[in-house]
Design a protein around this motif. Sequence first.
Motif, PDB file in Angstrom:
ATOM      1  N   PRO A 311       0.812  -1.219   0.000  1.00  0.00           N
ATOM      2  CA  PRO A 311       0.000   0.000   0.000  1.00  0.00           C
ATOM      3  C   PRO A 311       0.852   1.278   0.000  1.00  0.00           C
ATOM      4  O   PRO A 311       0.520   2.253  -0.684  1.00  0.00           O
ATOM      5  N   VAL A 315       0.693   4.216  -2.705  1.00  0.00           N
ATOM      6  CA  VAL A 315       0.486   5.631  -2.358  1.00  0.00           C
ATOM      7  C   VAL A 315       1.579   6.492  -2.971  1.00  0.00           C
ATOM      8  O   VAL A 315       1.319   7.532  -3.585  1.00  0.00           O
ATOM      9  N   ALA A 318       0.997   6.811  -6.574  1.00  0.00           N
ATOM     10  CA  ALA A 318      -0.150   7.686  -6.844  1.00  0.00           C
ATOM     11  C   ALA A 318       0.241   9.149  -6.703  1.00  0.00           C
ATOM     12  O   ALA A 318      -0.266  10.009  -7.430  1.00  0.00           O
ATOM     13  N   PHE A 319       1.149   9.436  -5.778  1.00  0.00           N
ATOM     14  CA  PHE A 319       1.525  10.828  -5.565  1.00  0.00           C
ATOM     15  C   PHE A 319       2.776  11.236  -6.338  1.00  0.00           C
ATOM     16  O   PHE A 319       3.392  12.247  -6.039  1.00  0.00           O
ATOM     17  N   LEU A 405      -2.224  -0.649  -4.116  1.00  0.00           N
ATOM     18  CA  LEU A 405      -3.125   0.037  -3.187  1.00  0.00           C
ATOM     19  C   LEU A 405      -4.135  -0.931  -2.566  1.00  0.00           C
ATOM     20  O   LEU A 405      -4.609  -0.714  -1.461  1.00  0.00           O
TER      21      LEU A 405
ATOM     22  N   GLY B  86      -4.565  14.842  -7.053  1.00  0.00           N
ATOM     23  CA  GLY B  86      -4.474  14.474  -5.647  1.00  0.00           C
ATOM     24  C   GLY B  86      -5.459  13.347  -5.390  1.00  0.00           C
ATOM     25  O   GLY B  86      -6.534  13.311  -5.999  1.00  0.00           O
ATOM     26  N   PHE B  87      -5.068  12.402  -4.532  1.00  0.00           N
ATOM     27  CA  PHE B  87      -5.917  11.219  -4.301  1.00  0.00           C
ATOM     28  C   PHE B  87      -6.346  11.137  -2.840  1.00  0.00           C
ATOM     29  O   PHE B  87      -5.543  11.362  -1.937  1.00  0.00           O
ATOM     30  N   PHE B  89      -8.267   8.121  -0.557  1.00  0.00           N
ATOM     31  CA  PHE B  89      -8.721   6.731  -0.655  1.00  0.00           C
ATOM     32  C   PHE B  89      -9.675   6.389   0.490  1.00  0.00           C
ATOM     33  O   PHE B  89      -9.588   6.975   1.574  1.00  0.00           O
ATOM     34  N   HIS B  93      -4.903   4.987   3.503  1.00  0.00           N
ATOM     35  CA  HIS B  93      -3.563   4.648   3.018  1.00  0.00           C
ATOM     36  C   HIS B  93      -2.493   5.617   3.509  1.00  0.00           C
ATOM     37  O   HIS B  93      -1.680   6.129   2.729  1.00  0.00           O
ATOM     38  N   ALA B 155      -3.398  15.032  -0.071  1.00  0.00           N
ATOM     39  CA  ALA B 155      -3.865  15.163  -1.456  1.00  0.00           C
ATOM     40  C   ALA B 155      -3.776  16.595  -1.969  1.00  0.00           C
ATOM     41  O   ALA B 155      -3.583  16.820  -3.162  1.00  0.00           O
TER      42      ALA B 155
END
Lengths: 410, 221
Positions: A311, A315, A318-319, A405, B86-87, B89, B93, B155
């Motif tokens: 995870p 992350v 994702a960033f 994730l 920006g995420f 979840f 996470h 985010a």
Amino acid sequence: MRSYFKLALKVLGRRKFFTFISLFGISMTLVVLMVATAVLDNFFAPRAPESRFDRVLTISRVTQRGPHDSESMEAGYALLDGWMRPLHDVERTAIFSTVSSTAIYRGDSRIDTDVKHTDGDYWNILDFHFIEGRPYSSKEDAAGAHVAVITDDLSRKLFDTASPLGKSFTLEGDSYTVVGVVPRVSLTRMAAYSDVWIPIGALKSSDYRHNYLGGFVGLVLAHSSSDFPRLKAEYKARLRTFPLDRKTYTEIATGLDTPFEALARDLTQNRTDSGAWILIGVLAAVALLFMTLPVLNLVTLNLSRIMERAPEIGVRKAFGASRPALIGQFVIENIVLTLFGGVAGFILTVVALRIANQFSVVPGAVFEVNARVFAYGMLIAVFFGAFSGVYPAWRMSRLDPVLALRGGAA
Amino acid sequence: MIRLENVDKVYRTERVETLALHNINLDVAQGEFVSIMGPSGCGKSTLLNLIGLLDRPTGGALSLDGGKINGAGDKALAKLRNEKLGFVFQSFHLVPDLTVVDNVEIPLLYRKIAAKDRRKMALAALDRVGLASRVHHFPTQLSGGQQQRVAIARAIVGKPRILLADEPTGNLDSQMGEEIMEILHGLNRDEKTTVVMVTHDERFAKQTDRIVRLFDGRQVA
């Protein structure tokens, strides 16, 4: 970088069992490699009485080769006298014999002793600390004086605690007067090691003066190590005049070598040069082979952590973490771990060497972990970290972010 | 801002081919707040992953901010995710080994920003979500709502123009869900951040500008 370092410390602190197992494997591996480094350092690094050996070249092994025969042995006095001594622009040259084992008798007791014959300049190239007395001079050598320098260890065996200066002992039927006493020398220092040193001129026969091969080693003290290539080239050029027995041999292989190159020449019998690179390659291969199993172990442990940290990897991806950034992060984490292992290994190495010294594993040798050995040890630790970290890091960096994730692996 | 044209997503294994999304056409304007709804397994998260450049469409075209994404390499996608997206979840996470402020700094690690400035920006983002007093806590020391606020701070710390939220209230009770929605609305209203949110909750979906409905991988509204 600071953030990765902080995270590495936290990860290691949180996963105590993993950290312990990893550190144990790493430190044990590094102990063996650092002990080996300390032993090599003891052999080759300049240290008293060979402090000047960073600018010394030697001639030891000489090989004559022909189509059917070859002969390989130590250099002879005539070769060193005729082809080494006339080298231009050197600080000094010296010749000494290889060590021969003999016995000295004191009453009924036999004292096994190693003897070396040297010229006077030997004492000017090696920097022995004289506990008492002095070295013998070139004049005494030329005159064939029966004088000797002995170690403090032998002095105690021969004369108990009394000063040995001016006293005599009998060696192979001849009497020698002690003129100097030096501390016991490590067996690992090829040029310095002996129990007794006597002038070459005191040898019973002068036949050695005519021998091109056998029994002697030459030392050349250069003004600086930057003179080495010039001196090597000059020696090689001079060898063209060497009176090779053309009926049997077609070439002579010898060289002005650093102590490490001299060992390489001895071991590899390489035809073109000293073979130092072959020896370095063999040592590196042995170290690599030795590291392979613990590295594979660490790689497996690291791979098992991929699932656990999926995870986080998701992350970071994702960033905006790119693959190289993730590889960098995990390699740094692994290097931090191995550096801790390196420090633990270093401490254990100090303990192991102290025990080895206490039990005199190699007579006269004092193995120590100095700054150089520490630096090599840390270098090995960093290499170990990178070696065992890159593949798992590469695998981690290739995780699919969506699967990661969800906590899944690639 | 976000444009999807005839987008398909097919998952293939050796034996099975699963059509997760089929012929999706979607335009999201700058500053819009759009929610995506549908039953479980209808492709909501897959759609959000495509918009978030975490996955690649099998067919069709995707563009962000006017730029076509199809064919972009991993490095380019990572850069786009870092700068434009920006995420948030459902399960937050957060990295458990890092403090709140260190978690929020993560997106900034992949930009050339000095450590001091990173810290300043992270603290400002935490202040924005009302968590300025918890910066040195670890995620496990926080409630679910607080963890989700940290995730929102993370985010928005890089000031992305698009915020993608995958069921941001799914793991929270209704009051905390309301608080999170209020923060998202605030960002949309005050910063003109475009928000695309996947949700199961009709109540929260109705608070957004538009609802996109999916069923069996097809857009039905």
